[in-house]
Design a protein around this motif. Structure first.
Motif, PDB file in Angstrom:
ATOM      1  N   ALA A   1      67.439  22.803  37.951  1.00  0.00           N
ATOM      2  CA  ALA A   1      68.285  23.430  38.981  1.00  0.00           C
ATOM      3  C   ALA A   1      68.770  22.420  40.008  1.00  0.00           C
ATOM      4  CB  ALA A   1      67.513  24.549  39.680  1.00  0.00           C
ATOM      5  N   GLY A   2      68.153  21.243  40.017  1.00  0.00           N
ATOM      6  CA  GLY A   2      68.549  20.219  40.982  1.00  0.00           C
ATOM      7  C   GLY A   2      68.011  20.474  42.377  1.00  0.00           C
ATOM      8  N   VAL A   3      66.850  21.137  42.457  1.00  0.00           N
ATOM      9  CA  VAL A   3      66.226  21.419  43.754  1.00  0.00           C
ATOM     10  C   VAL A   3      64.773  20.957  43.726  1.00  0.00           C
ATOM     11  CG1 VAL A   3      67.743  23.406  44.164  1.00  0.00           C
ATOM     12  CG2 VAL A   3      65.480  23.765  43.145  1.00  0.00           C
ATOM     13  N   ALA A   4      64.178  20.890  44.888  1.00  0.00           N
ATOM     14  CA  ALA A   4      62.763  20.531  44.993  1.00  0.00           C
ATOM     15  C   ALA A   4      61.897  21.730  44.605  1.00  0.00           C
ATOM     16  CB  ALA A   4      62.446  20.096  46.423  1.00  0.00           C
ATOM     17  N   ILE A   5      60.683  21.440  44.200  1.00  0.00           N
ATOM     18  CA  ILE A   5      59.762  22.510  43.797  1.00  0.00           C
ATOM     19  C   ILE A   5      59.489  23.465  44.960  1.00  0.00           C
ATOM     20  CG2 ILE A   5      57.636  21.214  44.255  1.00  0.00           C
ATOM     21  CD1 ILE A   5      58.203  23.560  41.259  1.00  0.00           C
ATOM     22  N   GLY A   6      59.499  22.952  46.180  1.00  0.00           N
ATOM     23  CA  GLY A   6      59.306  23.815  47.347  1.00  0.00           C
ATOM     24  C   GLY A   6      60.408  24.858  47.480  1.00  0.00           C
ATOM     25  N   THR A   7      61.619  24.482  47.106  1.00  0.00           N
ATOM     26  CA  THR A   7      62.731  25.427  47.140  1.00  0.00           C
ATOM     27  C   THR A   7      62.500  26.540  46.118  1.00  0.00           C
ATOM     28  OG1 THR A   7      64.247  23.688  47.836  1.00  0.00           O
ATOM     29  CG2 THR A   7      65.241  25.658  46.862  1.00  0.00           C
ATOM     30  N   LEU A   8      62.008  26.160  44.962  1.00  0.00           N
ATOM     31  CA  LEU A   8      61.684  27.181  43.952  1.00  0.00           C
ATOM     32  C   LEU A   8      60.671  28.165  44.522  1.00  0.00           C
ATOM     33  CD1 LEU A   8      61.124  26.828  40.198  1.00  0.00           C
ATOM     34  CD2 LEU A   8      59.418  27.980  41.556  1.00  0.00           C
ATOM     35  N   TYR A   9      59.591  27.655  45.111  1.00  0.00           N
ATOM     36  CA  TYR A   9      58.534  28.531  45.630  1.00  0.00           C
ATOM     37  C   TYR A   9      58.989  29.352  46.847  1.00  0.00           C
ATOM     38  CZ  TYR A   9      55.121  26.781  42.354  1.00  0.00           C
ATOM     39  OH  TYR A   9      54.434  26.491  41.206  1.00  0.00           O
TER      40      TYR A   9
END
Length: 182
Positions: A40-48
């Motif tokens: 997705a091109g985002v950080a894992i924190g953004t996912l969470y």
């Protein structure tokens, strides 16, 4: 009260759902969430932030998969020929399994024993084919569930072979031909 997401947050959420759809289709529902975030091109924190638990992300995909599968069953019931309708449903299901491991894990295998709308639609497809003399009388919903489980394993082991396996299984669903001259 939930506020609407900012434009960038909405874009990130949409990118995560799209990436999850792709990654889970390729690798199954146990795929690393880091792979989803990276795609997705985002950080894992953004996912969470958007999906605090794996189940939240999986649920975002489940509804669309169930809806598409249910729609396929409904369209298959509209086929003029009952056998063609059943074959269409089974073939498109098997084709989806071959390209989407998450579909198999989330939808096919989890709905085989419940009394959902999908179960009712499958029974109607089978009854139409059985009444037309195109489906063996002793074939039940569990047989189709096993059919789909077997197909998913063939597709996973050798994606190029699922169509051959599918044709063999269709032969097993047909009533035996009457003996010559009888």
């Amino acid at each position: 009260m939930d506020r609407p997401l900012r434009r960038d947050a909405r874009r990130n959420r949409d990118a995560l759902v799209t990436a999850a759809r792709e990654v889970l289709a390729e690798r199954g529902i146990d795929a690393p969430l880091e792979a989803v975030a990276k795609r997705a091109g985002v950080a894992i924190g953004t996912l969470y932030r958007h999906f605090p638990e794996r189940g939240d992300l999986v649920d975002a995909l489940l509804e669309e998969k169930v809806s598409a599968w249910t729609g396929l069953a409904r369209r298959s019931l509209e086929a003029e020929d009952a056998w063609d309708g059943l074959v269409r449903f089974l073939e498109e299901t098997c084709e989806t399994q071959a390209r989407d491991r998450a579909f198999t894990e989330l939808v096919c295998l989890s709905h085989q024993d419940d009394r959902s709308e999908m179960s009712d639609l499958v029974e109607r497809l089978m009854e139409r084919a059985r009444s037309a003399g195109a489906l063996r009388a002793d074939i039940g919903p569990i047989d189709l569930a096993y059919f789909m489980m077997a197909n998913s394993r063939v597709a996973e082991a050798d994606p190029g072979q699922w169509r051959r396996h599918f044709r063999l299984m269709l032969d097993a669903l047909r009533p035996p031909a009457p003996p010559p001259g009888g």
